[in-house]
Design an enzyme around this catalytic site. Sequence first.
Site, PDB file in Angstrom:
ATOM      1  N   CYS A   1     -14.872 -21.059 -80.807  1.00  0.00           N
ATOM      2  CA  CYS A   1     -15.252 -20.305 -79.199  1.00  0.00           C
ATOM      3  C   CYS A   1     -14.563 -18.834 -79.770  1.00  0.00           C
ATOM      4  O   CYS A   1     -16.044 -18.719 -80.582  1.00  0.00           O
ATOM      5  CB  CYS A   1     -13.798 -20.855 -78.285  1.00  0.00           C
TER       6      CYS A   1
ATOM      7  N   HIS B   1     -14.313 -26.486 -78.196  1.00  0.00           N
ATOM      8  CA  HIS B   1     -13.083 -27.293 -78.437  1.00  0.00           C
ATOM      9  C   HIS B   1     -13.148 -28.449 -78.599  1.00  0.00           C
ATOM     10  O   HIS B   1     -13.709 -29.446 -77.700  1.00  0.00           O
ATOM     11  CB  HIS B   1     -11.883 -26.588 -76.973  1.00  0.00           C
TER      12      HIS B   1
END
Length: 516
Positions: free
Chosen positions: A344, A441
């Site tokens: 991310c 994630h």
Amino acid sequence: MTTPTLLVAGTASHVGKSTVAAGLCRLFADRGLSVAPFKAQNMSNNARAVATADGDGFGEIGVSQYVQARAARVAPTTDHNPVLLKPHGDGTSQLVVHGRAVGLNSAGDYYATHWEDARKAAVESHRRLATESDVVVAEGAGSIAEINLHDRDLANIETARFADADILIAADIERGGVFASLLGTLELLPEDVRERVVGAVITKFRGDPSLLEPGLDEIEERTGVPVLGVLPYDDPGLPEEDSLALPAEGERATVGDDDGVAAEHAVTIGVPRLPRISNATDFGPLAETPGVRVAYLPLDATLDGIDGVVLPGSKNTVDDLLALRDAGFGDELADFDGPVVGICGGYQLLGETIENADIEGTAAGETVEGFGLLPVVTRFSRDKRVEPVSVEFDGAGPLAGATGAVDGYEIHMGDSRIVGDATPVSGDGAALGRVAGTYIHDLFANDSPRNAFVDAVYESAGRDRPTAGASGATGGMGRAEGDADAGASGDPYDRAAALVADNLDVAALCDALGLE
């Protein structure tokens, strides 16, 4: 309101409220009850993407309520945590209501402008949960005895009142002064809230519980509140709610070195301890892999002795990028020849530039140079992507060989595009040589990408990876995200339930709640 609510409150932060609540969620669910976890207001950068209560898309909730929903065997929704504050730095937090970002606010602005709306959202969510469930297990925040906040303490005082909740107070003996903490907490509660307290529980005790009996008797005599249990020190393996479990900025800490694998057969994966780190639970499955140590590093740390690097997510990518560069981490990373993965915000850091950077509140200007290890350009916008993902993963670089179904979630502002010679990676990611990035994630909670990366780290380090039976390590935090079928010895939800069932008078709680 006929549906009972139990509020698990605490004498302070990090006293075991989340674990007790998760254990009770699993225990009640195992008794055939429909259980709803609830936390009116949470503050954490460890979030999960879940369905919104209105069924119209996805939103964010704190990880503890996501975990408690899994413990209760119900699908997590934004009603389980209707108000989430995500610290952004510089005294501001992003306010998320019913799963959707509202804006950045200082604490003063939040209480002056948004608190009434936040309270309304919490009341609405609790009402829906209570209508649909047999029991609500609510978690408080910090200490319930913060007298400076009693007129606006949404997660504790307000929840107790609008939910007509019974209260169980948790106190951590490891901090010392547990009896004073309990007595002081009870003395400082508003009278109407004090009357709702049905019991207390002491957590994290090491030793012979009989040694506590004189103190327990006196607390009960002084307050009239029964101490319903003493929980021994134990870690069921649930993901951490926030960054309190991480080392402080500027300090180094290593986890995963208690797996029985000798140092000469182990590898160390470095994770820079960003000032605004988010979703640090991404690295739990790595730390619980036999032979893998995860070292959280100060920004100015050398990468000597580090075999692989993972750049974590960030609540403010640009400011963390500038902090890393000022500390010299960019030079260390450029000279590092081991595998590197960015997740991310960490993926964004690895690119060539970040455009429209001032949208994150930085004064750095509109375009900021990244570390330049991937031919990727990221452009920020005010739109935020929040959704669970399930993909047929296609890895490359240090994730080469990772294939098959991968489940995770995405929570990010900004989109990244490949502008050079790189191989696409699932999650709008990219790979080039020893470096890869992705927006997914929970990537390492999936066996295939976790094993591919660990294999790459071992190969780069010139060591043989130990077999799965080399230690007693189990899935731990990684299993907590997805494996509800493991045995009681390894499943974190069942371990939390056993910890509570074996050491807490659950029958007395059920009597107080009117549960059979």
